[in-house]
Design a protein around this motif. Structure first.
Motif, PDB file in Angstrom:
ATOM      1  N   LYS A   1       0.834  -1.200   0.000  1.00 59.61           N
ATOM      2  CA  LYS A   1       0.000   0.000   0.000  1.00 59.61           C
ATOM      3  C   LYS A   1       0.870   1.252   0.000  1.00 59.61           C
ATOM      4  O   LYS A   1       1.683   1.465   0.910  1.00 59.61           O
ATOM      5  CB  LYS A   1      -0.932   0.000   1.214  1.00 59.61           C
ATOM      6  CG  LYS A   1      -1.905   1.168   1.261  1.00 59.61           C
ATOM      7  CD  LYS A   1      -2.820   1.087   2.475  1.00 59.61           C
ATOM      8  CE  LYS A   1      -3.807  -0.044   2.349  1.00 59.61           C
ATOM      9  NZ  LYS A   1      -4.829   0.000   3.442  1.00 59.61           N
ATOM     10  N   THR A   2       0.730   2.091  -1.017  1.00 63.93           N
ATOM     11  CA  THR A   2       1.480   3.337  -1.129  1.00 63.93           C
ATOM     12  C   THR A   2       0.504   4.449  -1.509  1.00 63.93           C
ATOM     13  O   THR A   2      -0.676   4.201  -1.758  1.00 63.93           O
ATOM     14  CB  THR A   2       2.574   3.238  -2.210  1.00 63.93           C
ATOM     15  OG1 THR A   2       1.943   3.027  -3.495  1.00 63.93           O
ATOM     16  CG2 THR A   2       3.526   2.087  -1.929  1.00 63.93           C
ATOM     17  N   ASP A   3       1.021   5.679  -1.592  1.00 67.89           N
ATOM     18  CA  ASP A   3       0.154   6.807  -1.964  1.00 67.89           C
ATOM     19  C   ASP A   3      -0.447   6.608  -3.347  1.00 67.89           C
ATOM     20  O   ASP A   3      -1.602   6.983  -3.585  1.00 67.89           O
ATOM     21  CB  ASP A   3       0.952   8.115  -1.928  1.00 67.89           C
ATOM     22  CG  ASP A   3       1.303   8.539  -0.509  1.00 67.89           C
ATOM     23  OD1 ASP A   3       0.662   8.025   0.442  1.00 67.89           O
ATOM     24  OD2 ASP A   3       2.223   9.369  -0.344  1.00 67.89           O
ATOM     25  N   ASP A   4       0.340   6.028  -4.268  1.00 68.88           N
ATOM     26  CA  ASP A   4      -0.197   5.815  -5.617  1.00 68.88           C
ATOM     27  C   ASP A   4      -0.771   4.407  -5.786  1.00 68.88           C
ATOM     28  O   ASP A   4      -1.150   4.020  -6.891  1.00 68.88           O
ATOM     29  CB  ASP A   4       0.865   6.102  -6.684  1.00 68.88           C
ATOM     30  CG  ASP A   4       1.897   4.991  -6.808  1.00 68.88           C
ATOM     31  OD1 ASP A   4       2.131   4.277  -5.814  1.00 68.88           O
ATOM     32  OD2 ASP A   4       2.457   4.831  -7.915  1.00 68.88           O
ATOM     33  N   ASN A   5      -0.827   3.651  -4.683  1.00 69.88           N
ATOM     34  CA  ASN A   5      -1.432   2.316  -4.707  1.00 69.88           C
ATOM     35  C   ASN A   5      -2.243   2.110  -3.424  1.00 69.88           C
ATOM     36  O   ASN A   5      -1.963   1.220  -2.628  1.00 69.88           O
ATOM     37  CB  ASN A   5      -0.344   1.247  -4.838  1.00 69.88           C
ATOM     38  CG  ASN A   5      -0.903  -0.145  -5.030  1.00 69.88           C
ATOM     39  OD1 ASN A   5      -1.808  -0.350  -5.844  1.00 69.88           O
ATOM     40  ND2 ASN A   5      -0.383  -1.106  -4.295  1.00 69.88           N
ATOM     41  N   PRO A   6      -3.255   2.951  -3.233  1.00 71.24           N
ATOM     42  CA  PRO A   6      -3.995   2.898  -1.968  1.00 71.24           C
ATOM     43  C   PRO A   6      -4.789   1.616  -1.778  1.00 71.24           C
ATOM     44  O   PRO A   6      -5.194   1.301  -0.648  1.00 71.24           O
ATOM     45  CB  PRO A   6      -4.938   4.118  -2.071  1.00 71.24           C
ATOM     46  CG  PRO A   6      -5.103   4.351  -3.545  1.00 71.24           C
ATOM     47  CD  PRO A   6      -3.772   3.992  -4.141  1.00 71.24           C
ATOM     48  N   ASP A   7      -4.991   0.860  -2.846  1.00 71.25           N
ATOM     49  CA  ASP A   7      -5.753  -0.382  -2.750  1.00 71.25           C
ATOM     50  C   ASP A   7      -4.879  -1.596  -2.470  1.00 71.25           C
ATOM     51  O   ASP A   7      -5.370  -2.731  -2.462  1.00 71.25           O
ATOM     52  CB  ASP A   7      -6.540  -0.614  -4.045  1.00 71.25           C
ATOM     53  CG  ASP A   7      -7.599   0.456  -4.275  1.00 71.25           C
ATOM     54  OD1 ASP A   7      -8.199   0.901  -3.283  1.00 71.25           O
ATOM     55  OD2 ASP A   7      -7.816   0.842  -5.441  1.00 71.25           O
ATOM     56  N   GLY A   8      -3.587  -1.377  -2.255  1.00 69.37           N
ATOM     57  CA  GLY A   8      -2.716  -2.492  -1.879  1.00 69.37           C
ATOM     58  C   GLY A   8      -3.124  -3.069  -0.535  1.00 69.37           C
ATOM     59  O   GLY A   8      -3.688  -2.370   0.319  1.00 69.37           O
ATOM     60  N   GLY A   9      -2.822  -4.325  -0.317  1.00 66.06           N
ATOM     61  CA  GLY A   9      -3.299  -4.995   0.879  1.00 66.06           C
ATOM     62  C   GLY A   9      -2.302  -5.074   2.014  1.00 66.06           C
ATOM     63  O   GLY A   9      -2.669  -5.454   3.122  1.00 66.06           O
ATOM     64  N   LEU A  10      -1.035  -4.720   1.760  1.00 72.75           N
ATOM     65  CA  LEU A  10      -0.009  -4.889   2.786  1.00 72.75           C
ATOM     66  C   LEU A  10       0.597  -3.547   3.183  1.00 72.75           C
ATOM     67  O   LEU A  10       1.004  -2.757   2.325  1.00 72.75           O
ATOM     68  CB  LEU A  10       1.112  -5.804   2.288  1.00 72.75           C
ATOM     69  CG  LEU A  10       0.767  -7.283   2.053  1.00 72.75           C
ATOM     70  CD1 LEU A  10       1.988  -8.023   1.526  1.00 72.75           C
ATOM     71  CD2 LEU A  10       0.268  -7.935   3.342  1.00 72.75           C
ATOM     72  N   GLU A  11       0.683  -3.319   4.469  1.00 73.44           N
ATOM     73  CA  GLU A  11       1.400  -2.161   4.986  1.00 73.44           C
ATOM     74  C   GLU A  11       2.715  -2.641   5.599  1.00 73.44           C
ATOM     75  O   GLU A  11       2.940  -3.838   5.748  1.00 73.44           O
ATOM     76  CB  GLU A  11       0.532  -1.432   6.017  1.00 73.44           C
ATOM     77  CG  GLU A  11      -0.780  -0.953   5.411  1.00 73.44           C
ATOM     78  CD  GLU A  11      -1.522   0.011   6.321  1.00 73.44           C
ATOM     79  OE1 GLU A  11      -0.852   0.843   6.967  1.00 73.44           O
ATOM     80  OE2 GLU A  11      -2.757  -0.081   6.381  1.00 73.44           O
ATOM     81  N   GLU A  12       3.561  -1.692   5.954  1.00 76.14           N
ATOM     82  CA  GLU A  12       4.903  -2.043   6.437  1.00 76.14           C
ATOM     83  C   GLU A  12       4.835  -3.016   7.616  1.00 76.14           C
ATOM     84  O   GLU A  12       5.610  -3.977   7.691  1.00 76.14           O
ATOM     85  CB  GLU A  12       5.671  -0.790   6.847  1.00 76.14           C
ATOM     86  CG  GLU A  12       6.183   0.052   5.691  1.00 76.14           C
ATOM     87  CD  GLU A  12       7.368  -0.580   4.974  1.00 76.14           C
ATOM     88  OE1 GLU A  12       7.801  -1.687   5.364  1.00 76.14           O
ATOM     89  OE2 GLU A  12       7.863   0.030   4.016  1.00 76.14           O
ATOM     90  N   GLN A  13       3.916  -2.790   8.523  1.00 69.38           N
ATOM     91  CA  GLN A  13       3.858  -3.657   9.705  1.00 69.38           C
ATOM     92  C   GLN A  13       3.441  -5.079   9.336  1.00 69.38           C
ATOM     93  O   GLN A  13       3.877  -6.047   9.982  1.00 69.38           O
ATOM     94  CB  GLN A  13       2.920  -3.079  10.769  1.00 69.38           C
ATOM     95  CG  GLN A  13       1.477  -2.903  10.341  1.00 69.38           C
ATOM     96  CD  GLN A  13       1.195  -1.499   9.859  1.00 69.38           C
ATOM     97  OE1 GLN A  13       2.063  -0.838   9.300  1.00 69.38           O
ATOM     98  NE2 GLN A  13      -0.028  -1.032  10.099  1.00 69.38           N
ATOM     99  N   ASP A  14       2.622  -5.219   8.300  1.00 69.79           N
ATOM    100  CA  ASP A  14       2.224  -6.557   7.849  1.00 69.79           C
ATOM    101  C   ASP A  14       3.414  -7.316   7.273  1.00 69.79           C
ATOM    102  O   ASP A  14       3.619  -8.505   7.573  1.00 69.79           O
ATOM    103  CB  ASP A  14       1.129  -6.457   6.785  1.00 69.79           C
ATOM    104  CG  ASP A  14      -0.089  -5.700   7.257  1.00 69.79           C
ATOM    105  OD1 ASP A  14      -0.538  -5.965   8.392  1.00 69.79           O
ATOM    106  OD2 ASP A  14      -0.591  -4.851   6.504  1.00 69.79           O
ATOM    107  N   ILE A  15       4.189  -6.616   6.461  1.00 70.69           N
ATOM    108  CA  ILE A  15       5.366  -7.232   5.851  1.00 70.69           C
ATOM    109  C   ILE A  15       6.389  -7.582   6.925  1.00 70.69           C
ATOM    110  O   ILE A  15       7.008  -8.654   6.892  1.00 70.69           O
ATOM    111  CB  ILE A  15       5.970  -6.286   4.800  1.00 70.69           C
ATOM    112  CG1 ILE A  15       4.928  -6.002   3.700  1.00 70.69           C
ATOM    113  CG2 ILE A  15       7.244  -6.874   4.195  1.00 70.69           C
ATOM    114  CD1 ILE A  15       5.306  -4.869   2.777  1.00 70.69           C
TER     115      ILE A  15
END
Length: 278
Positions: A132-146
């Motif tokens: 999930k990034t600013d240009d990929n707000p629909d991504g499913g993983l954030e830093e804490q998940d990874i």
């Protein structure tokens, strides 16, 4: 045992273990993380019986392939796939990528085109972009998940894999859909992978952006995904890939967890074979 040397690294050959079963049009099955070509067992006999030549291989770092210290980025993994395709001189082939293996399908077609490829399949696959990034707000993983994945793999890896295989075969808000011996079999497959490869590949499938690769697809493509996948949720992966790939087909397995090629093998195989025969 059949091996193909795909690279030389630190003066050592990088050899991929592969198996070829049956005759007919080739179908290359690319396994998910952190398994091996053995994970395709429910698909091999039905595909051979349907008249296809089935090629499975172990990604570098996994199964019976070489386990180098480096080379687990998708550019290198797609290059390995190309070396295998070239060595076997496969033509008019279908490439089927499960989970992480969907990334190899995407990057291969994005980098090398479809000269050898007639069809593509993304099964429970990680594209288009999980982070999930600013240009990929629909991504499913954030830093804490990874980081949870990375901590699990770098800590008590076997305990982590034990829990992972439970989620792998369990639909969201459901119950485990395979026997305990079958789940433990997959845990054992994963446990013998290179710990370094297991760790590095988390970063690869989590952080790699395949959106531009998917836009280059120019072969018939099937996206097959379970709607109860709690590892790679359909909404952030399969649905979005289907939206990006022009004229792609979509097959949703109702109640399917991540490992739906095992839990829903009959439906999975029927959808796959119908697509390959179309």
């Amino acid at each position: 045992m059949p091996y193909v040397t795909v690279a030389i690294q630190a003066d050592q050959p990088i050899d991929l273990y592969y198996e070829v079963q049956g005759t007919g049009k080739p179908v290359v099955l690319i396994h998910g993380w952190p398994l091996s070509g053995r994970s395709w067992e429910p698909q091999i006999a039905p595909l051979v019986d349907a008249g296809f030549q089935v090629i499975t291989y172990d990604r570098r770092g996994f199964g019976q392939s070489s386990k180098p210290w480096e080379g687990y980025d998708y550019d290198t993994l797609a290059q390995d796939l190309k070396a295998l395709m070239d060595e076997l001189d496969l033509k008019d082939a279908a490439i089927v990528g499960f989970s992480m293996g969907g990334g190899e399908v995407a990057r291969y077609l994005g980098q090398y085109g479809s000269d050898r490829i007639s069809k593509a399949v993304l099964a429970s696959a990680v594209p288009p972009y999980l982070f999930k990034t600013d240009d990929n707000p629909d991504g499913g993983l954030e830093e804490q998940d990874i980081q949870q994945f990375l901590d699990g793999v770098s800590g008590d890896r076997i305990a982590f894999l034990n829990d992972f295989t439970k989620n792998f075969f369990t639909p969201k808000d459901g119950k485990l859909l395979v026997s305990k011996p079958l789940r433990l079999y997959h845990r054992e497959i994963a446990s013998f992978a290179s710990p370094k490869a297991t760790y590095d590949c988390v970063k690869s499938f989590a952080y790699t952006d395949f959106r531009d690769d998917l836009k280059k697809f120019d072969v018939p493509t099937l996206v097959i995904h379970g709607d109860a996948d709690q590892i790679v949720p359909f909404e952030v992966s399969g649905q979005r890939s289907h939206d990006i790939i022009a004229d792609s087909q979509l097959h949703i397995i109702e109640g399917g967890p991540h490992g739906n090629n095992v839990t829903h093998a009959k439906e999975f195989n029927q959808a796959l074979i119908e697509f390959l025969n179309d």
